[in-house]
Design an enzyme around this catalytic site. Sequence first.
Site, PDB file in Angstrom:
ATOM      1  N   ARG A   1       0.834  -1.215   0.000  1.00 31.47           N
ATOM      2  CA  ARG A   1       0.000   0.000   0.000  1.00 31.47           C
ATOM      3  C   ARG A   1       0.862   1.256   0.000  1.00 31.47           C
ATOM      4  O   ARG A   1       0.545   2.228  -0.681  1.00 31.47           O
ATOM      5  CB  ARG A   1      -0.954   0.007   1.199  1.00 31.47           C
ATOM      6  CG  ARG A   1      -2.108  -0.978   1.049  1.00 31.47           C
ATOM      7  CD  ARG A   1      -3.040  -0.918   2.234  1.00 31.47           C
ATOM      8  NE  ARG A   1      -2.302  -1.201   3.458  1.00 31.47           N
ATOM      9  CZ  ARG A   1      -2.702  -0.854   4.679  1.00 31.47           C
ATOM     10  NH1 ARG A   1      -3.826  -0.203   4.858  1.00 31.47           N
ATOM     11  NH2 ARG A   1      -1.975  -1.162   5.729  1.00 31.47           N
TER      12      ARG A   1
ATOM     13  N   ASN B   1      -6.382  -2.554   2.140  1.00 28.91           N
ATOM     14  CA  ASN B   1      -6.333  -4.008   2.257  1.00 28.91           C
ATOM     15  C   ASN B   1      -7.752  -4.556   2.317  1.00 28.91           C
ATOM     16  O   ASN B   1      -8.629  -3.944   2.928  1.00 28.91           O
ATOM     17  CB  ASN B   1      -5.594  -4.433   3.528  1.00 28.91           C
ATOM     18  CG  ASN B   1      -4.105  -4.279   3.419  1.00 28.91           C
ATOM     19  OD1 ASN B   1      -3.544  -4.206   2.334  1.00 28.91           O
ATOM     20  ND2 ASN B   1      -3.439  -4.225   4.558  1.00 28.91           N
TER      21      ASN B   1
END
Length: 90
Positions: free
Chosen positions: A18, A36
């Site tokens: 990320r 996520n």
Amino acid sequence: MNSYKFIIFGKVQGVWYRKYVMQIAKALGYVGYVKNLKDGSVEVVVNLDLQSELESFISKLYEGSTFSKVTDIECQKIDFVDFENFEKRV
């Protein structure tokens, strides 16, 4: 301007993926988010102007962070979403 949703599969959680996506998106001036998902994949929603941007961004998503291993990416064009910046969501 078009909005796209990507679901990234593989080893993409717990490997700074990320953060990598945030850095790439911000460097390119894109807006949207990365988060996520419960199944171990990562969702990215981003606004892009051109087809060439889409292809380049997908290529960068496949590259991933140092410890990630992307095995597949699903991409779909979605209804336009107006974002102000690019953020990491929980």
